[in-house]
Write an enzyme that holds these catalytic residues in place. Sequence first.
Site, PDB file in Angstrom:
ATOM      1  N   GLU A   1     -24.728 -37.419 -19.054  1.00 32.14           N
ATOM      2  CA  GLU A   1     -25.891 -36.850 -19.742  1.00 32.14           C
ATOM      3  C   GLU A   1     -26.991 -37.870 -19.971  1.00 32.14           C
ATOM      4  OE1 GLU A   1     -25.302 -34.292 -23.031  1.00 32.14           O
ATOM      5  OE2 GLU A   1     -23.284 -33.696 -22.418  1.00 32.14           O
TER       6      GLU A   1
ATOM      7  N   TYR B   1     -35.508 -27.882 -15.971  1.00 30.13           N
ATOM      8  CA  TYR B   1     -34.284 -27.300 -15.417  1.00 30.13           C
ATOM      9  C   TYR B   1     -34.499 -26.945 -13.946  1.00 30.13           C
ATOM     10  CZ  TYR B   1     -32.425 -26.804 -20.149  1.00 30.13           C
ATOM     11  OH  TYR B   1     -31.955 -27.048 -21.411  1.00 30.13           O
TER      12      TYR B   1
ATOM     13  N   GLY C   1     -26.986 -27.219 -20.322  1.00 31.45           N
ATOM     14  CA  GLY C   1     -25.789 -27.663 -21.020  1.00 31.45           C
ATOM     15  C   GLY C   1     -25.525 -26.721 -22.177  1.00 31.45           C
TER      16      GLY C   1
ATOM     17  N   PHE D   1     -18.170 -41.152 -34.358  1.00 27.91           N
ATOM     18  CA  PHE D   1     -19.026 -41.487 -35.486  1.00 27.91           C
ATOM     19  C   PHE D   1     -18.683 -40.606 -36.681  1.00 27.91           C
ATOM     20  CE2 PHE D   1     -21.146 -43.082 -31.789  1.00 27.91           C
ATOM     21  CZ  PHE D   1     -21.688 -44.276 -32.213  1.00 27.91           C
TER      22      PHE D   1
ATOM     23  N   THR E   1     -30.765 -34.333 -23.389  1.00 27.45           N
ATOM     24  CA  THR E   1     -30.020 -34.951 -22.300  1.00 27.45           C
ATOM     25  C   THR E   1     -29.975 -33.985 -21.123  1.00 27.45           C
ATOM     26  OG1 THR E   1     -27.922 -34.094 -23.152  1.00 27.45           O
ATOM     27  CG2 THR E   1     -28.566 -36.320 -23.828  1.00 27.45           C
TER      28      THR E   1
ATOM     29  N   ASN F   1     -28.456 -32.410 -18.145  1.00 34.12           N
ATOM     30  CA  ASN F   1     -27.087 -32.294 -17.639  1.00 34.12           C
ATOM     31  C   ASN F   1     -27.077 -32.081 -16.125  1.00 34.12           C
ATOM     32  OD1 ASN F   1     -27.067 -31.679 -20.552  1.00 34.12           O
ATOM     33  ND2 ASN F   1     -24.878 -31.393 -20.207  1.00 34.12           N
TER      34      ASN F   1
HETATM   35  P1  ADP Z   1     -28.937 -28.795 -22.445  1.00 33.39           P
HETATM   36  O1  ADP Z   1     -27.757 -28.625 -23.321  1.00 33.39           O
HETATM   37  O2  ADP Z   1     -29.290 -27.545 -21.668  1.00 33.39           O
HETATM   38  O3  ADP Z   1     -28.822 -30.007 -21.584  1.00 33.39           O
HETATM   39  P2  ADP Z   1     -30.659 -30.305 -24.168  1.00 33.39           P
HETATM   40  O4  ADP Z   1     -30.913 -29.904 -25.568  1.00 33.39           O
HETATM   41  O5  ADP Z   1     -29.743 -31.469 -23.913  1.00 33.39           O
HETATM   42  O6  ADP Z   1     -30.178 -29.012 -23.425  1.00 33.39           O
HETATM   43  O7  ADP Z   1     -32.058 -30.584 -23.479  1.00 33.39           O
HETATM   44  C1  ADP Z   1     -32.076 -31.083 -22.147  1.00 33.39           C
HETATM   45  C2  ADP Z   1     -33.205 -30.486 -21.322  1.00 33.39           C
HETATM   46  O8  ADP Z   1     -34.452 -30.853 -21.893  1.00 33.39           O
HETATM   47  C3  ADP Z   1     -33.199 -31.051 -19.916  1.00 33.39           C
HETATM   48  O9  ADP Z   1     -32.425 -30.266 -19.038  1.00 33.39           O
HETATM   49  C4  ADP Z   1     -34.669 -31.036 -19.536  1.00 33.39           C
HETATM   50  O10 ADP Z   1     -34.992 -29.819 -18.888  1.00 33.39           O
HETATM   51  C5  ADP Z   1     -35.393 -31.117 -20.874  1.00 33.39           C
HETATM   52  N1  ADP Z   1     -35.962 -32.437 -21.185  1.00 33.39           N
HETATM   53  C6  ADP Z   1     -37.221 -32.610 -21.679  1.00 33.39           C
HETATM   54  N2  ADP Z   1     -37.476 -33.906 -21.900  1.00 33.39           N
HETATM   55  C7  ADP Z   1     -36.356 -34.597 -21.572  1.00 33.39           C
HETATM   56  C8  ADP Z   1     -36.023 -35.992 -21.592  1.00 33.39           C
HETATM   57  N3  ADP Z   1     -36.898 -36.929 -22.008  1.00 33.39           N
HETATM   58  N4  ADP Z   1     -34.788 -36.351 -21.176  1.00 33.39           N
HETATM   59  C9  ADP Z   1     -33.911 -35.416 -20.775  1.00 33.39           C
HETATM   60  N5  ADP Z   1     -34.169 -34.087 -20.716  1.00 33.39           N
HETATM   61  C10 ADP Z   1     -35.379 -33.664 -21.112  1.00 33.39           C
HETATM   62 MG    MG Z   2     -28.098 -31.848 -22.499  1.00 30.90          MG
END
Ligand code: ADP
Ligand code: MG
Length: 147
Positions: free
Chosen positions: A78, A90, A14, A108, A26, A28
């Site tokens: 998400e 990922y 994401g 918010f 989250t 994605n």
């Molecule tokens: P992005 O913008 O790439 O989604 P985030 O900062 O939202 O990055 O982090 C999400 C990534 O973190 C997920 O794609 C996954 O690989 C990893 N991750 C690790 N722990 C969790 C969790 N408990 N819930 C969701 N994603 C997680």
């Molecule tokens: Mg995310």
Amino acid sequence: PIEPWFISGPVIKGFGRGSKVLGIPTANLPAENFSDVVSEYTSGVYFGWAGLSTRGTYKMVMSVGWNPYFDNTEKTVEPWLLHNFGEDFYGEELRLAIVGYIRPEANFPSLESLIERIQEDGRIAEKALDLPMYAKYKDSPYLRNTL
Ligand code: ADP
Ligand code: MG
């Protein structure tokens, strides 16, 4: 109560805002795979079960919508998995059973209040998913299917 719905796909990159800005990662999913399904659902916060093919099944709380705080222009899904993985996943196949609805999307006044509300959503999801009416979906065959 809502009729459960099911979506899946590979975890994609994401904007890196989940864990970096909010302290809440989250996972994605490629929204274009199921934009027709997602468009049927009210924007807001849902909860349910998440299956990661090689790891197991976990509680999750999920935002569906336009993320008004960040002024998104695409409707996204998400899920935050309520489990400490200690690493990224990922590219892994993520399967979701969405079984309940918590609240509509909201704006918010500050990042702090957004984070506080998401933490509260997580506590609500955590408790609700122990109720038999929601807990039963943990065993949905859909969650364990692999590609
Ligand atoms: P992005 O913008 O790439 O989604 P985030 O900062 O939202 O990055 O982090 C999400 C990534 O973190 C997920 O794609 C996954 O690989 C990893 N991750 C690790 N722990 C969790 C969790 N408990 N819930 C969701 N994603 C997680
Ligand atoms: Mg995310």
